[in-house]
Design a protein around this motif. Structure first.
Motif, PDB file in Angstrom:
ATOM      1  N   MET A 160     -28.479  -1.181  43.467  1.00 27.16           N
ATOM      2  CA  MET A 160     -29.668  -1.162  42.623  1.00 27.16           C
ATOM      3  C   MET A 160     -30.504  -2.376  42.996  1.00 27.16           C
ATOM      4  SD  MET A 160     -29.487   1.588  40.888  1.00 27.16           S
ATOM      5  CE  MET A 160     -30.988   1.270  39.952  1.00 27.16           C
ATOM      6  N   ILE A 161     -31.750  -2.124  43.410  1.00 22.36           N
ATOM      7  CA  ILE A 161     -32.620  -3.164  43.956  1.00 22.36           C
ATOM      8  C   ILE A 161     -33.730  -3.475  42.958  1.00 22.36           C
ATOM      9  CG2 ILE A 161     -34.039  -3.851  45.921  1.00 22.36           C
ATOM     10  CD1 ILE A 161     -32.664  -1.495  47.462  1.00 22.36           C
ATOM     11  N   ASN A 162     -33.907  -4.753  42.638  1.00 21.60           N
ATOM     12  CA  ASN A 162     -34.953  -5.202  41.729  1.00 21.60           C
ATOM     13  C   ASN A 162     -36.127  -5.769  42.518  1.00 21.60           C
ATOM     14  OD1 ASN A 162     -33.594  -4.643  39.224  1.00 21.60           O
ATOM     15  ND2 ASN A 162     -32.251  -6.377  39.661  1.00 21.60           N
ATOM     16  N   TYR A 163     -37.328  -5.478  42.012  1.00 17.46           N
ATOM     17  CA  TYR A 163     -38.559  -5.900  42.678  1.00 17.46           C
ATOM     18  C   TYR A 163     -39.529  -6.520  41.678  1.00 17.46           C
ATOM     19  CZ  TYR A 163     -37.325  -2.562  46.476  1.00 17.46           C
ATOM     20  OH  TYR A 163     -36.705  -1.875  47.489  1.00 17.46           O
ATOM     21  N   VAL A 164     -40.423  -7.361  42.210  1.00 13.97           N
ATOM     22  CA  VAL A 164     -41.545  -7.877  41.423  1.00 13.97           C
ATOM     23  C   VAL A 164     -42.637  -8.288  42.398  1.00 13.97           C
ATOM     24  CG1 VAL A 164     -40.900 -10.339  41.369  1.00 13.97           C
ATOM     25  CG2 VAL A 164     -42.108  -9.338  39.416  1.00 13.97           C
ATOM     26  N   LEU A 167     -51.392  -9.231  31.887  1.00 18.00           N
ATOM     27  CA  LEU A 167     -50.251  -9.571  32.735  1.00 18.00           C
ATOM     28  C   LEU A 167     -50.715  -9.937  34.142  1.00 18.00           C
ATOM     29  CD1 LEU A 167     -47.416  -6.982  31.928  1.00 18.00           C
ATOM     30  CD2 LEU A 167     -47.509  -9.397  31.323  1.00 18.00           C
ATOM     31  N   GLY A 168     -49.899 -10.767  34.798  1.00 18.92           N
ATOM     32  CA  GLY A 168     -50.217 -11.146  36.168  1.00 18.92           C
ATOM     33  C   GLY A 168     -49.236 -10.592  37.186  1.00 18.92           C
ATOM     34  N   TYR A 169     -48.250  -9.830  36.720  1.00 21.43           N
ATOM     35  CA  TYR A 169     -47.209  -9.337  37.618  1.00 21.43           C
ATOM     36  C   TYR A 169     -46.868  -7.891  37.280  1.00 21.43           C
ATOM     37  CZ  TYR A 169     -44.536 -10.483  33.438  1.00 21.43           C
ATOM     38  OH  TYR A 169     -44.101 -10.552  32.143  1.00 21.43           O
ATOM     39  N   PRO A 219     -39.958 -10.570  34.136  1.00 24.20           N
ATOM     40  CA  PRO A 219     -39.130 -10.297  35.314  1.00 24.20           C
ATOM     41  C   PRO A 219     -39.104 -11.432  36.319  1.00 24.20           C
ATOM     42  CG  PRO A 219     -41.189  -9.069  35.431  1.00 24.20           C
ATOM     43  CD  PRO A 219     -41.116  -9.664  34.055  1.00 24.20           C
ATOM     44  N   THR A 220     -40.106 -12.298  36.281  1.00 27.18           N
ATOM     45  CA  THR A 220     -40.123 -13.422  37.226  1.00 27.18           C
ATOM     46  C   THR A 220     -39.103 -14.491  36.843  1.00 27.18           C
ATOM     47  OG1 THR A 220     -41.844 -14.671  36.044  1.00 27.18           O
ATOM     48  CG2 THR A 220     -42.572 -13.013  37.642  1.00 27.18           C
ATOM     49  N   LYS A 221     -38.561 -14.395  35.625  1.00 24.33           N
ATOM     50  CA  LYS A 221     -37.609 -15.399  35.152  1.00 24.33           C
ATOM     51  C   LYS A 221     -36.199 -14.846  34.979  1.00 24.33           C
ATOM     52  CE  LYS A 221     -41.309 -17.860  32.729  1.00 24.33           C
ATOM     53  NZ  LYS A 221     -41.841 -18.288  31.408  1.00 24.33           N
ATOM     54  N   LEU A 222     -35.999 -13.568  35.311  1.00 28.34           N
ATOM     55  CA  LEU A 222     -34.694 -12.942  35.151  1.00 28.34           C
ATOM     56  C   LEU A 222     -33.762 -13.288  36.291  1.00 28.34           C
ATOM     57  CD1 LEU A 222     -35.587  -9.318  33.964  1.00 28.34           C
ATOM     58  CD2 LEU A 222     -34.517 -11.126  32.614  1.00 28.34           C
ATOM     59  N   ASP A 223     -32.464 -13.272  36.009  1.00 30.96           N
ATOM     60  CA  ASP A 223     -31.450 -13.327  37.057  1.00 30.96           C
ATOM     61  C   ASP A 223     -31.341 -11.910  37.616  1.00 30.96           C
ATOM     62  OD1 ASP A 223     -29.213 -13.427  38.649  1.00 30.96           O
ATOM     63  OD2 ASP A 223     -27.897 -14.305  37.138  1.00 30.96           O
ATOM     64  N   SER A 224     -31.965 -11.676  38.760  1.00 33.08           N
ATOM     65  CA  SER A 224     -32.089 -10.321  39.286  1.00 33.08           C
ATOM     66  C   SER A 224     -30.805  -9.813  39.926  1.00 33.08           C
ATOM     67  CB  SER A 224     -33.230 -10.255  40.314  1.00 33.08           C
ATOM     68  OG  SER A 224     -33.011 -11.186  41.363  1.00 33.08           O
ATOM     69  N   ARG A 232     -27.452   1.740  29.657  1.00 32.39           N
ATOM     70  CA  ARG A 232     -27.893   0.675  28.749  1.00 32.39           C
ATOM     71  C   ARG A 232     -28.944  -0.135  29.494  1.00 32.39           C
ATOM     72  NH1 ARG A 232     -22.316   0.024  27.837  1.00 32.39           N
ATOM     73  NH2 ARG A 232     -22.345  -1.915  29.024  1.00 32.39           N
ATOM     74  N   HIS A 233     -30.034  -0.482  28.808  1.00 34.07           N
ATOM     75  CA  HIS A 233     -31.189  -1.019  29.509  1.00 34.07           C
ATOM     76  C   HIS A 233     -31.489  -2.472  29.170  1.00 34.07           C
ATOM     77  CE1 HIS A 233     -32.195   3.395  29.462  1.00 34.07           C
ATOM     78  NE2 HIS A 233     -32.311   3.110  30.742  1.00 34.07           N
ATOM     79  N   LYS A 234     -32.072  -3.135  30.157  1.00 27.70           N
ATOM     80  CA  LYS A 234     -32.745  -4.409  29.956  1.00 27.70           C
ATOM     81  C   LYS A 234     -34.227  -4.092  29.792  1.00 27.70           C
ATOM     82  CE  LYS A 234     -33.109  -8.960  29.960  1.00 27.70           C
ATOM     83  NZ  LYS A 234     -32.448  -9.788  28.925  1.00 27.70           N
ATOM     84  N   ARG A 235     -34.817  -4.542  28.699  1.00 22.68           N
ATOM     85  CA  ARG A 235     -36.231  -4.265  28.456  1.00 22.68           C
ATOM     86  C   ARG A 235     -37.078  -5.334  29.145  1.00 22.68           C
ATOM     87  NH1 ARG A 235     -33.578  -3.030  23.630  1.00 22.68           N
ATOM     88  NH2 ARG A 235     -34.138  -4.965  22.573  1.00 22.68           N
ATOM     89  N   VAL A 236     -37.841  -4.903  30.137  1.00 20.01           N
ATOM     90  CA  VAL A 236     -38.596  -5.803  31.008  1.00 20.01           C
ATOM     91  C   VAL A 236     -40.084  -5.526  30.841  1.00 20.01           C
ATOM     92  CG1 VAL A 236     -39.033  -6.451  33.413  1.00 20.01           C
ATOM     93  CG2 VAL A 236     -36.696  -5.961  32.647  1.00 20.01           C
ATOM     94  N   ASN A 237     -40.863  -6.571  30.668  1.00 20.00           N
ATOM     95  CA  ASN A 237     -42.307  -6.438  30.500  1.00 20.00           C
ATOM     96  C   ASN A 237     -42.972  -6.219  31.858  1.00 20.00           C
ATOM     97  OD1 ASN A 237     -44.687  -6.354  29.068  1.00 20.00           O
ATOM     98  ND2 ASN A 237     -44.940  -8.577  28.968  1.00 20.00           N
ATOM     99  N   GLY A 238     -43.865  -5.214  31.910  1.00 18.19           N
ATOM    100  CA  GLY A 238     -44.586  -4.966  33.156  1.00 18.19           C
ATOM    101  C   GLY A 238     -43.845  -4.073  34.131  1.00 18.19           C
TER     102      GLY A 238
END
Length: 309
Positions: free
Chosen positions: A129-133, A273-275, A218-223, A239-245
């Motif tokens: 599972m790949i996280n992006y921002v 938002l900026g991201y 998301p810019t501050k999460l441990d991805s 089960r979800h992590k609620r992420v803004n943007g």
């Protein structure tokens, strides 16, 4: 050794075992008995899907599974590792009895000991599972090309989602997706939008944006944490992590993915938002290739699976 199902009051032992064993691992976050009890209150199935290894009257290990096939590592106190395989076999037997097709686990990539043990227990990595921002300013903002239009889908227009996310003839899939996208307490149905081809009004792409102040930045999460992000298509049952943007899309062509992303960027910019963030599974090859061009990778975590057929 006896293996039994959950009984009220087991939460203290479960939290103690997990914190003792996992507490030495990177970026560990302790569990609490109250948190475990809350999960049992929310999910009526956990009482029958949580198993404990008991020796001389003491709980020395436990393992859990969810109805979506996700299992926990069989956590056992030092000196009681021999309980791991019986615990896991009990869990897998219960899952087979329910007709579940696959068992899978998700842990941090740097929890190498846990992953090695799961390999020894016949689990194999099936995907990442790949996280992006990325910054919204980096997303191309071309105007909507001629021949397309955007709209909020009607509740009865589930077929494009069902074709991509599950068996359209399976009633449970239909009902589950219907509730998730039209009755979700964390985003409104207007967060879902489609691209239509104007020549025939055919839906050619679907997108979702999740934006709410108070959700995680998301810019501050441990991805690298094994968290499924709310709004990523395909992860509706997790089960979800609620992420803004958050943004996610389903489309067959790069052109449609691009116009969906551009529209999502315009909508998110209006909120200040900026991201923009997203998440995808490595087996979604075309989507991953698209996200790799438009976003930057933050981190990933592996999914280890075992067939129960």
């Amino acid at each position: 050794m006896v293996i039994r199902q959950y009984q009220p009051g087991d939460e203290e032992a479960q939290a103690r075992i997990y914190n003792d064993v996992a507490g030495r691992l990177p970026n560990f976050k302790p569990a609490t008995a109250a948190e475990i009890a809350r999960r049992h209150q929310v999910s009526g199935s956990l009482a029958t899907s949580t198993f404990y290894a008991v020796e001389a009257g003491e709980i020395v290990g436990y393992a859990v599974f969810d109805l979506n096939g996700r299992i926990s590592y069989p956590w056992c106190l030092p000196g009681h590792e021999s309980a791991q395989r019986p615990l896991l076999e009990t869990v897998l037997g219960a899952m087979k009895g329910l007709g579940l097709p696959t068992a899978w686990a998700a842990y941090r990539a740097d929890w190498t000991g846990v992953l090695d043990d799961l390999h020894e227990l016949d689990f194999r990595e099936s995907r990442q599972m790949i996280n992006y921002v990325t910054e919204l300013s980096s997303i191309p903002h071309e105007s909507l090309p001629a021949g397309f239009s955007f709209a909020t889908p009607r509740r009865d227009e589930l077929e494009p989602l069902l074709r991509r996310l599950g068996d359209p003839d399976f009633v449970e899939n239909r009902e589950s997706l219907d509730r998730f996208y039209w009755e979700n307490p964390y985003f409104s149905s207007e967060s879902l939008f489609v691209a239509r081809r104007e020549t025939d009004s055919q839906i050619v792409g679907i997108a979702l944006i999740v934006q709410r102040d108070g959700f995680a930045d998301p810019t501050k999460l441990d991805s690298a944490m094994p968290c499924f992000r709310l709004g990523a298509f395909g992860g509706e049952r997790e089960r979800h992590k609620r992420v803004n943007g958050m943004f996610s899309c389903l489309a067959d062509s790069p052109e449609v993915r691009s116009i969906l992303l551009a529209e999502a960027a315009r909508r998110l910019e209006k909120t200040g938002l900026g991201y923009i963030a997203t998440q995808a599974s490595s087996d979604q090859t075309d989507l991953v290739n698209f996200y790799d061009r438009m976003f930057r990778r933050q981190g990933s975590f592996p999914i280890l699976s075992q067939s129960l057929a």
